[in-house]
Design a protein around this motif. Structure first.
Motif, PDB file in Angstrom:
ATOM      1  N   ALA A 164      99.136  -7.468  51.896  1.00  0.00           N
ATOM      2  CA  ALA A 164      97.571  -8.056  52.559  1.00  0.00           C
ATOM      3  C   ALA A 164      96.454  -7.320  52.348  1.00  0.00           C
ATOM      4  O   ALA A 164      96.548  -7.258  53.362  1.00  0.00           O
ATOM      5  CB  ALA A 164      98.248  -8.639  53.918  1.00  0.00           C
ATOM      6  N   THR A 165      95.455  -7.782  51.989  1.00  0.00           N
ATOM      7  CA  THR A 165      94.260  -6.775  51.626  1.00  0.00           C
ATOM      8  C   THR A 165      93.785  -7.802  50.308  1.00  0.00           C
ATOM      9  O   THR A 165      93.920  -7.465  49.784  1.00  0.00           O
ATOM     10  CB  THR A 165      95.043  -5.484  50.986  1.00  0.00           C
ATOM     11  OG1 THR A 165      95.435  -5.174  49.894  1.00  0.00           O
ATOM     12  CG2 THR A 165      95.462  -4.954  52.813  1.00  0.00           C
ATOM     13  N   PRO A 166      92.357  -7.726  50.773  1.00  0.00           N
ATOM     14  CA  PRO A 166      91.506  -7.799  49.871  1.00  0.00           C
ATOM     15  C   PRO A 166      90.857  -7.334  48.531  1.00  0.00           C
ATOM     16  O   PRO A 166      90.875  -6.180  48.843  1.00  0.00           O
ATOM     17  CB  PRO A 166      89.899  -8.747  50.951  1.00  0.00           C
ATOM     18  CG  PRO A 166      90.188  -7.758  52.227  1.00  0.00           C
ATOM     19  CD  PRO A 166      91.565  -6.987  52.358  1.00  0.00           C
TER      20      PRO A 166
ATOM     21  N   SER B 112      82.034 -15.068  49.785  1.00  0.00           N
ATOM     22  CA  SER B 112      82.197 -14.476  50.481  1.00  0.00           C
ATOM     23  C   SER B 112      83.031 -12.940  50.064  1.00  0.00           C
ATOM     24  O   SER B 112      83.524 -12.622  48.940  1.00  0.00           O
ATOM     25  CB  SER B 112      84.443 -15.011  50.869  1.00  0.00           C
ATOM     26  OG  SER B 112      83.864 -16.341  52.063  1.00  0.00           O
ATOM     27  N   SER B 113      83.913 -12.224  50.499  1.00  0.00           N
ATOM     28  CA  SER B 113      84.674 -10.525  49.866  1.00  0.00           C
ATOM     29  C   SER B 113      86.108 -10.991  49.599  1.00  0.00           C
ATOM     30  O   SER B 113      85.548 -10.113  48.847  1.00  0.00           O
ATOM     31  CB  SER B 113      84.459  -9.587  51.060  1.00  0.00           C
ATOM     32  OG  SER B 113      83.339  -9.313  51.907  1.00  0.00           O
ATOM     33  N   TRP B 114      86.616 -11.748  49.718  1.00  0.00           N
ATOM     34  CA  TRP B 114      87.964 -12.318  49.637  1.00  0.00           C
ATOM     35  C   TRP B 114      87.845 -13.721  48.346  1.00  0.00           C
ATOM     36  O   TRP B 114      87.169 -14.306  48.837  1.00  0.00           O
ATOM     37  CB  TRP B 114      88.585 -12.460  50.781  1.00  0.00           C
ATOM     38  CG  TRP B 114      90.106 -12.958  50.580  1.00  0.00           C
ATOM     39  CD1 TRP B 114      90.562 -14.383  49.588  1.00  0.00           C
ATOM     40  CD2 TRP B 114      90.961 -12.304  49.810  1.00  0.00           C
ATOM     41  NE1 TRP B 114      91.479 -13.818  49.433  1.00  0.00           N
ATOM     42  CE2 TRP B 114      92.995 -12.990  49.283  1.00  0.00           C
ATOM     43  CE3 TRP B 114      91.397 -10.700  49.339  1.00  0.00           C
ATOM     44  CZ2 TRP B 114      93.207 -12.560  49.377  1.00  0.00           C
ATOM     45  CZ3 TRP B 114      92.206 -10.441  49.324  1.00  0.00           C
ATOM     46  CH2 TRP B 114      93.465 -11.299  48.667  1.00  0.00           C
ATOM     47  N   PRO B 115      87.579 -13.157  47.011  1.00  0.00           N
ATOM     48  CA  PRO B 115      88.790 -13.897  46.316  1.00  0.00           C
ATOM     49  C   PRO B 115      88.940 -15.049  46.269  1.00  0.00           C
ATOM     50  O   PRO B 115      90.859 -14.868  45.961  1.00  0.00           O
ATOM     51  CB  PRO B 115      88.243 -13.382  45.022  1.00  0.00           C
ATOM     52  CG  PRO B 115      89.271 -12.574  45.034  1.00  0.00           C
ATOM     53  CD  PRO B 115      88.765 -11.699  46.801  1.00  0.00           C
ATOM     54  N   MET B 116      89.700 -16.084  46.624  1.00  0.00           N
ATOM     55  CA  MET B 116      90.655 -16.814  47.836  1.00  0.00           C
ATOM     56  C   MET B 116      91.658 -17.163  46.548  1.00  0.00           C
ATOM     57  O   MET B 116      91.000 -18.342  45.516  1.00  0.00           O
ATOM     58  CB  MET B 116      89.502 -18.431  48.090  1.00  0.00           C
ATOM     59  CG  MET B 116      88.317 -18.357  49.199  1.00  0.00           C
ATOM     60  SD  MET B 116      88.759 -17.790  50.254  1.00  0.00           S
ATOM     61  CE  MET B 116      87.446 -17.059  51.672  1.00  0.00           C
ATOM     62  N   GLY B 117      92.435 -17.592  47.311  1.00  0.00           N
ATOM     63  CA  GLY B 117      93.742 -17.348  46.418  1.00  0.00           C
ATOM     64  C   GLY B 117      94.037 -16.148  45.395  1.00  0.00           C
ATOM     65  O   GLY B 117      94.585 -17.518  44.304  1.00  0.00           O
ATOM     66  N   ILE B 118      93.510 -15.476  45.389  1.00  0.00           N
ATOM     67  CA  ILE B 118      94.004 -14.488  44.037  1.00  0.00           C
ATOM     68  C   ILE B 118      95.646 -14.404  44.060  1.00  0.00           C
ATOM     69  O   ILE B 118      96.046 -13.952  42.877  1.00  0.00           O
ATOM     70  CB  ILE B 118      93.069 -13.613  44.611  1.00  0.00           C
ATOM     71  CG1 ILE B 118      93.540 -12.199  43.042  1.00  0.00           C
ATOM     72  CG2 ILE B 118      93.188 -12.371  46.338  1.00  0.00           C
ATOM     73  CD1 ILE B 118      92.518 -11.089  43.682  1.00  0.00           C
TER      74      ILE B 118
ATOM     75  N   PHE C 276      88.963  -3.080  55.077  1.00  0.00           N
ATOM     76  CA  PHE C 276      87.264  -2.403  55.198  1.00  0.00           C
ATOM     77  C   PHE C 276      86.625  -2.498  53.542  1.00  0.00           C
ATOM     78  O   PHE C 276      87.128  -1.943  53.047  1.00  0.00           O
ATOM     79  CB  PHE C 276      86.843  -1.172  55.088  1.00  0.00           C
ATOM     80  CG  PHE C 276      87.952  -1.163  57.061  1.00  0.00           C
ATOM     81  CD1 PHE C 276      86.926  -1.287  58.203  1.00  0.00           C
ATOM     82  CD2 PHE C 276      89.482   0.171  56.822  1.00  0.00           C
ATOM     83  CE1 PHE C 276      88.271  -1.344  59.820  1.00  0.00           C
ATOM     84  CE2 PHE C 276      90.108   0.240  58.034  1.00  0.00           C
ATOM     85  CZ  PHE C 276      89.060  -0.669  59.349  1.00  0.00           C
ATOM     86  N   VAL C 277      86.021  -3.453  53.657  1.00  0.00           N
ATOM     87  CA  VAL C 277      84.589  -3.447  52.540  1.00  0.00           C
ATOM     88  C   VAL C 277      83.523  -3.165  52.601  1.00  0.00           C
ATOM     89  O   VAL C 277      83.097  -2.898  53.703  1.00  0.00           O
ATOM     90  CB  VAL C 277      84.615  -5.247  52.706  1.00  0.00           C
ATOM     91  CG1 VAL C 277      83.973  -5.384  51.218  1.00  0.00           C
ATOM     92  CG2 VAL C 277      86.121  -5.893  52.818  1.00  0.00           C
ATOM     93  N   LEU C 278      83.430  -1.964  51.469  1.00  0.00           N
ATOM     94  CA  LEU C 278      82.482  -1.198  51.880  1.00  0.00           C
ATOM     95  C   LEU C 278      80.895  -1.752  50.912  1.00  0.00           C
ATOM     96  O   LEU C 278      81.342  -2.061  50.052  1.00  0.00           O
ATOM     97  CB  LEU C 278      82.440  -0.021  51.309  1.00  0.00           C
ATOM     98  CG  LEU C 278      83.718   0.811  52.302  1.00  0.00           C
ATOM     99  CD1 LEU C 278      84.179   2.502  51.353  1.00  0.00           C
ATOM    100  CD2 LEU C 278      83.785   0.666  53.781  1.00  0.00           C
ATOM    101  N   PRO C 279      79.838  -1.995  51.071  1.00  0.00           N
ATOM    102  CA  PRO C 279      78.537  -2.045  50.738  1.00  0.00           C
ATOM    103  C   PRO C 279      78.609  -1.046  49.139  1.00  0.00           C
ATOM    104  O   PRO C 279      77.466  -0.827  48.812  1.00  0.00           O
ATOM    105  CB  PRO C 279      77.470  -2.108  51.535  1.00  0.00           C
ATOM    106  CG  PRO C 279      77.870  -1.117  52.300  1.00  0.00           C
ATOM    107  CD  PRO C 279      79.364  -1.298  52.812  1.00  0.00           C
ATOM    108  N   THR C 280      78.894  -1.410  48.090  1.00  0.00           N
ATOM    109  CA  THR C 280      79.111   0.178  47.019  1.00  0.00           C
ATOM    110  C   THR C 280      78.743  -0.655  45.720  1.00  0.00           C
ATOM    111  O   THR C 280      78.549  -0.137  44.585  1.00  0.00           O
ATOM    112  CB  THR C 280      80.421   1.107  46.284  1.00  0.00           C
ATOM    113  OG1 THR C 280      81.690  -0.070  46.977  1.00  0.00           O
ATOM    114  CG2 THR C 280      80.949   1.522  48.055  1.00  0.00           C
ATOM    115  N   GLY C 281      78.340  -2.076  45.601  1.00  0.00           N
ATOM    116  CA  GLY C 281      78.139  -2.793  44.275  1.00  0.00           C
ATOM    117  C   GLY C 281      76.620  -2.464  43.851  1.00  0.00           C
ATOM    118  O   GLY C 281      76.224  -3.503  44.339  1.00  0.00           O
TER     119      GLY C 281
END
Length: 311
Positions: free
Chosen positions: A8-10, A34-40, A153-158
């Protein structure tokens, strides 16, 4: 149940949809993403496997041709294509926390993003997206019912972020996501999964824009065929629950946010979902989902493949 799991992680589908002109007035959250791709996720999303090390690979393709406004009307014709390959490593420890197994995961998506606005600009970028990592605790209430709770935790590494570019590989801000997932799994009968997520987004320091809080859920319903196959449907439900903010004196979007009632977005998707789990423990799943009821976001369809195995 040794391999039939998804944490259960994005995962990041970090395409920054930064449209100009009329389109920029109807985006929910910054860039309409969003950070999460919906429905993945697919079947077994609430199951944490036994202690050990595991690997997953997600391959996805998102196609959108319309941007919807606050009333659900077409605001712009676009051609958005996002292809992503996401390797993820999972470590489940022997440590018990509140009666459940403690685990950790980390991933780094590889994205290819193409965006064309009809009678407008276009852009294309390819590279590393935003990293995700976090802990999760898995509970096995019976041989059929399982739950998991975690924080990601989503980190801005992009890659290098440029606020003037049409697309970017990452969001350029931190996100904290709380997650609770449940799975009911019967290899010879009814299967059901739901994962509830709440996202808190921090401010983008380059644009002084803070996207609102997001509440969303992935779900699947299916029937176990007794031979390793599960067939059914799946998708997502999404609702932004607080307004975007851009109050700094040098924030050009502040007036647009106020004018569009906080740019709150919503969407729903559904489509066929299938999974096969081998006797050797590895699993392969596939799904297609079509979006509807979209507000203040792009509207499209998504294809996903996922492979899971012990390492």
């Amino acid at each position: 149940m040794h391999q039939k799991f998804t944490l259960a992680t994005p995962l990041a589908l970090t395409a920054a949809l930064l449209l100009t002109g009329t389109a920029s007035q109807v985006q929910a959250t910054e860039g309409g993403i969003s950070s999460w791709p919906m429905g993945i996720e697919n079947y077994g999303m609430g199951i944490l496997p036994p202690p050990g090390t595991y690997g997953q690979v997600f391959v996805g393709n998102y196609l959108a041709d319309t941007l919807r406004d606050n009333a659900g009307d077409k605001a712009a014709d676009i051609d958005l294509r996002v292809t992503t390959i996401v390797p993820r490593f999972v470590w489940v420890t022997e440590q018990k926390v509140l009666g459940g197994n403690l685990g950790f995961h980390a991933l780094l998506p590889l994205n290819d993003i193409r965006l064309n606005v009809k009678n407008g600009p276009h852009d294309h970028k390819r590279g590393i997206g935003d990293a995700h990592l976090g802990p999760v605790i898995g509970f096995h209430h019976s041989d059929k019912f399982h739950t998991a709770v975690g924080v990601d935790f989503v980190l801005p590494t992009g890659g290098e972020y440029d606020k003037n570019d049409l697309v970017n590989l990452g969001n350029n801000y931190y996100t904290v996501q709380a997650v609770y997932a449940m799975t009911y799994m019967d290899p010879n009968g009814f299967n059901a999964d739901v994962r509830l997520m709440h996202d808190y987004n921090f401010e983008n320091k380059d644009t002084h824009y803070q996207s609102g809080r997001e509440l969303h859920a992935d779900y699947t319903l299916g029937w176990g065929m007794g031979n390793g196959w599960v067939l059914g449907v799946g998708g997502h439900a999404y609702q932004q629950i607080s307004d975007d903010k851009c109050s700094a004196s040098n924030c050009a979007a502040a007036a647009l946010v106020d004018a569009n009632d906080g740019n709150r977005g919503r969407s729903f998707s559904i489509g066929p979902a299938v999974q096969y789990t081998s006797k050797n423990g590895w699993s392969l799943s596939a799904k297609w989902q079509d979006e509807s009821g979209v507000r203040n976001r792009a509207e499209g369809q998504t294809y996903w493949l996922k492979f899971t195995t012990a390492l």
